[in-house]
Design a protein around this motif. Structure first.
Motif, PDB file in Angstrom:
ATOM      1  N   LEU A  68      -5.814 -10.471  -8.690  1.00 31.80           N
ATOM      2  CA  LEU A  68      -7.136  -9.893  -8.507  1.00 31.80           C
ATOM      3  C   LEU A  68      -7.716  -9.409  -9.826  1.00 31.80           C
ATOM      4  O   LEU A  68      -8.909  -9.580 -10.097  1.00 31.80           O
ATOM      5  CB  LEU A  68      -7.069  -8.731  -7.514  1.00 31.80           C
ATOM      6  N   HIS A  69      -6.871  -8.802 -10.664  1.00 31.07           N
ATOM      7  CA  HIS A  69      -7.355  -8.309 -11.947  1.00 31.07           C
ATOM      8  C   HIS A  69      -7.738  -9.455 -12.885  1.00 31.07           C
ATOM      9  O   HIS A  69      -8.650  -9.327 -13.697  1.00 31.07           O
ATOM     10  CB  HIS A  69      -6.301  -7.427 -12.616  1.00 31.07           C
ATOM     11  N   VAL A  70      -7.048 -10.583 -12.780  1.00 30.12           N
ATOM     12  CA  VAL A  70      -7.304 -11.710 -13.691  1.00 30.12           C
ATOM     13  C   VAL A  70      -8.417 -12.600 -13.163  1.00 30.12           C
ATOM     14  O   VAL A  70      -9.346 -12.955 -13.887  1.00 30.12           O
ATOM     15  CB  VAL A  70      -6.013 -12.527 -13.898  1.00 30.12           C
ATOM     16  N   GLU A  71      -8.366 -12.994 -11.878  1.00 25.53           N
ATOM     17  CA  GLU A  71      -9.311 -13.963 -11.330  1.00 25.53           C
ATOM     18  C   GLU A  71     -10.397 -13.334 -10.451  1.00 25.53           C
ATOM     19  O   GLU A  71     -11.378 -13.999 -10.116  1.00 25.53           O
ATOM     20  CB  GLU A  71      -8.572 -15.024 -10.523  1.00 25.53           C
ATOM     21  N   GLY A  72     -10.198 -12.099 -10.010  1.00 28.13           N
ATOM     22  CA  GLY A  72     -11.215 -11.433  -9.235  1.00 28.13           C
ATOM     23  C   GLY A  72     -11.228 -11.750  -7.760  1.00 28.13           C
ATOM     24  O   GLY A  72     -12.071 -11.247  -7.025  1.00 28.13           O
ATOM     25  N   ARG A  73     -10.306 -12.583  -7.280  1.00 23.05           N
ATOM     26  CA  ARG A  73     -10.272 -12.890  -5.861  1.00 23.05           C
ATOM     27  C   ARG A  73      -8.920 -13.506  -5.487  1.00 23.05           C
ATOM     28  O   ARG A  73      -8.209 -14.048  -6.320  1.00 23.05           O
ATOM     29  CB  ARG A  73     -11.402 -13.843  -5.457  1.00 23.05           C
ATOM     30  N   ALA A  74      -8.591 -13.379  -4.204  1.00 22.07           N
ATOM     31  CA  ALA A  74      -7.411 -14.025  -3.628  1.00 22.07           C
ATOM     32  C   ALA A  74      -7.779 -14.404  -2.199  1.00 22.07           C
ATOM     33  O   ALA A  74      -8.371 -13.597  -1.473  1.00 22.07           O
ATOM     34  CB  ALA A  74      -6.201 -13.083  -3.646  1.00 22.07           C
ATOM     35  N   GLU A  75      -7.450 -15.610  -1.788  1.00 16.55           N
ATOM     36  CA  GLU A  75      -7.913 -16.124  -0.510  1.00 16.55           C
ATOM     37  C   GLU A  75      -6.763 -16.518   0.398  1.00 16.55           C
ATOM     38  O   GLU A  75      -5.833 -17.200  -0.038  1.00 16.55           O
ATOM     39  CB  GLU A  75      -8.843 -17.327  -0.714  1.00 16.55           C
ATOM     40  N   GLU A  76      -6.849 -16.074   1.665  1.00  9.66           N
ATOM     41  CA  GLU A  76      -5.948 -16.467   2.745  1.00  9.66           C
ATOM     42  C   GLU A  76      -4.477 -16.362   2.334  1.00  9.66           C
ATOM     43  O   GLU A  76      -3.724 -17.318   2.397  1.00  9.66           O
ATOM     44  CB  GLU A  76      -6.268 -17.887   3.220  1.00  9.66           C
ATOM     45  N   VAL A  77      -4.103 -15.175   1.902  1.00  6.84           N
ATOM     46  CA  VAL A  77      -2.715 -14.904   1.526  1.00  6.84           C
ATOM     47  C   VAL A  77      -1.985 -14.342   2.741  1.00  6.84           C
ATOM     48  O   VAL A  77      -2.452 -13.393   3.382  1.00  6.84           O
ATOM     49  CB  VAL A  77      -2.650 -13.904   0.357  1.00  6.84           C
ATOM     50  N   ALA A  78      -0.847 -14.937   3.092  1.00  3.30           N
ATOM     51  CA  ALA A  78      -0.073 -14.492   4.251  1.00  3.30           C
ATOM     52  C   ALA A  78       0.728 -13.239   3.898  1.00  3.30           C
ATOM     53  O   ALA A  78       1.506 -13.248   2.946  1.00  3.30           O
ATOM     54  CB  ALA A  78       0.852 -15.600   4.734  1.00  3.30           C
ATOM     55  N   LEU A  79       0.539 -12.162   4.646  1.00  5.37           N
ATOM     56  CA  LEU A  79       1.253 -10.907   4.441  1.00  5.37           C
ATOM     57  C   LEU A  79       1.660 -10.344   5.810  1.00  5.37           C
ATOM     58  O   LEU A  79       1.298 -10.898   6.857  1.00  5.37           O
ATOM     59  CB  LEU A  79       0.363  -9.891   3.714  1.00  5.37           C
ATOM     60  N   GLU A  80       2.390  -9.241   5.782  1.00  3.15           N
ATOM     61  CA  GLU A  80       2.780  -8.561   7.013  1.00  3.15           C
ATOM     62  C   GLU A  80       2.480  -7.077   6.884  1.00  3.15           C
ATOM     63  O   GLU A  80       2.911  -6.427   5.927  1.00  3.15           O
ATOM     64  CB  GLU A  80       4.279  -8.756   7.298  1.00  3.15           C
ATOM     65  N   LEU A  81       1.692  -6.559   7.858  1.00  2.00           N
ATOM     66  CA  LEU A  81       1.435  -5.125   7.928  1.00  2.00           C
ATOM     67  C   LEU A  81       2.564  -4.438   8.693  1.00  2.00           C
ATOM     68  O   LEU A  81       3.217  -5.051   9.537  1.00  2.00           O
ATOM     69  CB  LEU A  81       0.109  -4.853   8.651  1.00  2.00           C
ATOM     70  N   ARG A  82       2.783  -3.163   8.387  1.00  5.51           N
ATOM     71  CA  ARG A  82       3.732  -2.355   9.152  1.00  5.51           C
ATOM     72  C   ARG A  82       2.963  -1.637  10.251  1.00  5.51           C
ATOM     73  O   ARG A  82       2.270  -0.655  10.004  1.00  5.51           O
ATOM     74  CB  ARG A  82       4.451  -1.357   8.247  1.00  5.51           C
ATOM     75  N   GLY A  83       3.063  -2.169  11.491  1.00  2.18           N
ATOM     76  CA  GLY A  83       2.368  -1.584  12.619  1.00  2.18           C
ATOM     77  C   GLY A  83       3.297  -0.737  13.470  1.00  2.18           C
ATOM     78  O   GLY A  83       4.522  -0.739  13.278  1.00  2.18           O
ATOM     79  N   PRO A  84       2.752  -0.008  14.416  1.00  2.70           N
ATOM     80  CA  PRO A  84       3.598   0.849  15.270  1.00  2.70           C
ATOM     81  C   PRO A  84       4.586   0.060  16.103  1.00  2.70           C
ATOM     82  O   PRO A  84       5.635   0.566  16.478  1.00  2.70           O
ATOM     83  CB  PRO A  84       2.564   1.587  16.151  1.00  2.70           C
ATOM     84  N   GLY A  85       4.269  -1.200  16.415  1.00  2.00           N
ATOM     85  CA  GLY A  85       5.174  -2.021  17.218  1.00  2.00           C
ATOM     86  C   GLY A  85       5.985  -2.997  16.402  1.00  2.00           C
ATOM     87  O   GLY A  85       6.628  -3.890  16.954  1.00  2.00           O
ATOM     88  N   GLY A  86       5.968  -2.876  15.102  1.00  2.00           N
ATOM     89  CA  GLY A  86       6.699  -3.804  14.236  1.00  2.00           C
ATOM     90  C   GLY A  86       5.751  -4.478  13.252  1.00  2.00           C
ATOM     91  O   GLY A  86       4.624  -4.026  13.019  1.00  2.00           O
ATOM     92  N   ARG A  87       6.190  -5.568  12.671  1.00  2.00           N
ATOM     93  CA  ARG A  87       5.405  -6.259  11.656  1.00  2.00           C
ATOM     94  C   ARG A  87       4.265  -7.047  12.297  1.00  2.00           C
ATOM     95  O   ARG A  87       4.433  -7.656  13.338  1.00  2.00           O
ATOM     96  CB  ARG A  87       6.296  -7.202  10.848  1.00  2.00           C
ATOM     97  N   VAL A  88       3.106  -7.022  11.617  1.00  2.00           N
ATOM     98  CA  VAL A  88       1.923  -7.723  12.101  1.00  2.00           C
ATOM     99  C   VAL A  88       1.553  -8.791  11.070  1.00  2.00           C
ATOM    100  O   VAL A  88       1.096  -8.462   9.964  1.00  2.00           O
ATOM    101  CB  VAL A  88       0.738  -6.747  12.293  1.00  2.00           C
ATOM    102  N   PRO A  89       1.758 -10.092  11.391  1.00  2.38           N
ATOM    103  CA  PRO A  89       1.396 -11.141  10.425  1.00  2.38           C
ATOM    104  C   PRO A  89      -0.111 -11.269  10.292  1.00  2.38           C
ATOM    105  O   PRO A  89      -0.830 -11.304  11.300  1.00  2.38           O
ATOM    106  CB  PRO A  89       2.016 -12.407  11.036  1.00  2.38           C
ATOM    107  N   VAL A  90      -0.591 -11.298   9.054  1.00  2.00           N
ATOM    108  CA  VAL A  90      -2.029 -11.382   8.806  1.00  2.00           C
ATOM    109  C   VAL A  90      -2.285 -12.330   7.638  1.00  2.00           C
ATOM    110  O   VAL A  90      -1.389 -12.677   6.878  1.00  2.00           O
ATOM    111  CB  VAL A  90      -2.623  -9.992   8.486  1.00  2.00           C
TER     112      VAL A  90
END
Length: 502
Positions: A68-90
């Motif tokens: 982000l600091h070098v190119e200013g954008r990142a698109e459709e990167v697969a990550l996982e949030l820590r939700g109350p019911g476990g990991r949330v793929p986003v």
């Protein structure tokens, strides 16, 4: 304004606004619901990386934030949030706005994953024609990265499943030109008996229920790959044309391996010479180090460690990893290690040392994106101040506490920090007998196991080593984390034990 606020909160995607350091300044109701936290606990209080899984946090710090600091954008990167019911793929898309803030859109990946599985099933017939090409590309890529005869043999055996075989033995020629079993997978090397005496053609052949793939190089026959075809339900017959091409690629790789093996010993002597500086001697601290050369590659790497007195009562320690391999990486490693010593001082501090290294690496291109953890131990009080530029977190082994990874004081790798911004630092207060284990990524990274799992294993292994004296503890950690027979990259370890002021 109310309509805009409603549209913001009711959007099906998570929407966020981040400060340039990743702090969440605003988030809509959808995102807050996914992470299971109220706005008061999130806005202005936590960074986005703190809401991700362990693997996502490391990926954000070492890849996405610098991108982000070098190119200013990142698109459709697969990550996982820590939700109350476990990991949330986003899937995350982020753009740096003109005001320096980062606009982030996070969409659920569950529906997309289901759609992709259905699409793959529908395209199965169409992809079967391209499968042979993909297999050959995979084998070629594996062989191109292999170093030495052992590396070529290991690369061939790793591709056994792709070659529609359930077992394989790699036979290589000895100095007298005789074929001898070198290594195997799915069976014992040499358990099938000697290969038939014959003049080996260049094409793969079927003999006695096995597929024999000659490995011809420019100088002659280097070996034979003996495959036991997969006979399970739905198994395809061996493709002799593809296997013949595999043999040709392996023969060329063995040609290169012969040239490389003759220089490998010299290369590793150079690596050892760069890591043999005398360790500090002080009754208040014990510094124990270890270096394990890589098994997956015989090239010189860029891993390093160092420990030195800043004055009579402050000890500086550092560990780092330069990107790449070979002599260029080793030279960059030596320059970077010398720069740390030159920049460190009693009144400088870890954060300012890393800030100065950001400027230094601009003049040493091979050092850019290197990871470094630099810290200073006050030998009178046991306070350890440190800053971590993209490096893996140190393992704190308290004498009477629970071992844990220290995730504080983290920032991007060298040369990728936001210009003009200060790097963060943190501190750990040790009591006599407490230890800190610093290490490079070769200790925990494996292709077949996720990084969070390996970090959990390191914490458990470190806990079992606390009762051992430092030298035995370092040996125990390396032997348990790097079992004999498993490939690994170069590894540096530094175990710091504060013994007390008296």
């Amino acid at each position: 304004m109310n309509d805009r606020a409603a549209a913001w909160d009711e959007a099906p995607s998570g929407l966020l606004v981040l400060a340039d350091d990743g702090t969440v300044l605003d988030a809509n109701a959808t995102f807050l619901q996914w992470v299971g936290r109220p706005a008061a606990e999130v806005l202005g209080r936590v960074r986005l990386s703190q809401l991700l899984s362990v693997g996502g946090r490391i990926y954000w710090e070492t890849h996405l934030s610098p991108l982000l600091h070098v190119e200013g954008r990142a698109e459709e990167v697969a990550l996982e949030l820590r939700g109350p019911g476990g990991r949330v793929p986003v899937l995350m898309t982020a753009v740096v706005a003109p005001d320096g803030r980062v606009r982030v859109s996070v969409s659920s990946a569950r529906d997309r994953s289901r759609y992709e599985r259905e699409l793959l099933a529908a395209r199965k017939d169409a992809e079967s024609a391209a499968e042979r090409t993909r297999v050959l590309q995979d084998v070629t890529a594996a062989l191109s990265a292999a170093v030495g005869r052992d590396g070529v043999a290991a690369a061939l055996l790793r591709t056994t499943p792709s070659l529609a075989a359930r077992a394989a033995t790699c036979w290589l020629t000895d100095p007298a030109g005789r074929l001898v079993p070198h290594s195997a997978t799915g069976e014992e090397a040499g358990s099938t008996g000697p290969l038939p005496a014959r003049s080996w053609p260049r094409a793969a052949v079927v003999a006695d229920g096995r597929v024999l793939v000659p490995l011809h190089g420019q100088s002659g026959l280097h070996g034979v790959l003996s495959l036991l075809p997969d006979d399970g339900a739905g198994a395809e017959p061996p493709d002799l044309a593809v296997l013949t091409a595999v043999g040709q690629q392996a023969g060329a790789a063995l040609d290169r391996a012969g040239l490389f093996d003759r220089s490998a010993a010299i290369a590793h002597q150079l690596q050892q010479a760069l890591l043999t500086a005398p360790l500090p001697q002080d009754a208040r601290v014990d510094v124990t180090t270890a270096y394990r050369p890589g098994v997956e590659s015989l090239e010189v790497g860029g891993d390093w460690h160092d420990a030195f007195h800043l004055d009579d009562d402050v000890l500086g320690v550092a560990i780092g990893d330069v990107v790449g391999r070979g002599l260029d990486a080793a030279i960059a490693m030596g320059q970077l290690r010398s720069a740390v010593r030159a920049l460190a001082g009693p009144d400088v501090g870890p954060a300012r040392v890393l800030g100065a290294l950001d400027t230094f690496v601009q003049r040493v291109p091979d050092s850019t994106s290197a990871t470094v953890l630099y810290g200073e131990l006050d030998l009178r009080t046991g306070r350890f101040r440190f800053a971590c530029a993209g490096h893996l977190p140190p393992l704190l082994l308290e004498r009477d506490g629970t071992p844990r990874l220290v995730w504080d004081g983290r920032s991007t790798p060298l040369g990728l920090n936001v210009p003009g911004s200060e790097r963060p630092e943190a501190a750990v207060d040790l009591v006599p007998g407490d230890r800190l284990l610093l290490y490079t990524d070769g200790l925990v990274e494996r292709r077949d196991r996720p990084l969070p799992t390996r970090l959990d294993e390191l914490v458990a292994v470190g806990a079992r080593s606390r009762a051992l004296e430092p030298g035995a503890a370092v040996r125990s950690v390396t032997e348990r984390m790097l079992p004999a027979g498993e490939g690994h990259d170069d590894v540096c370890l530094l175990l710091l034990t504060w013994l007390g002021a008296a």
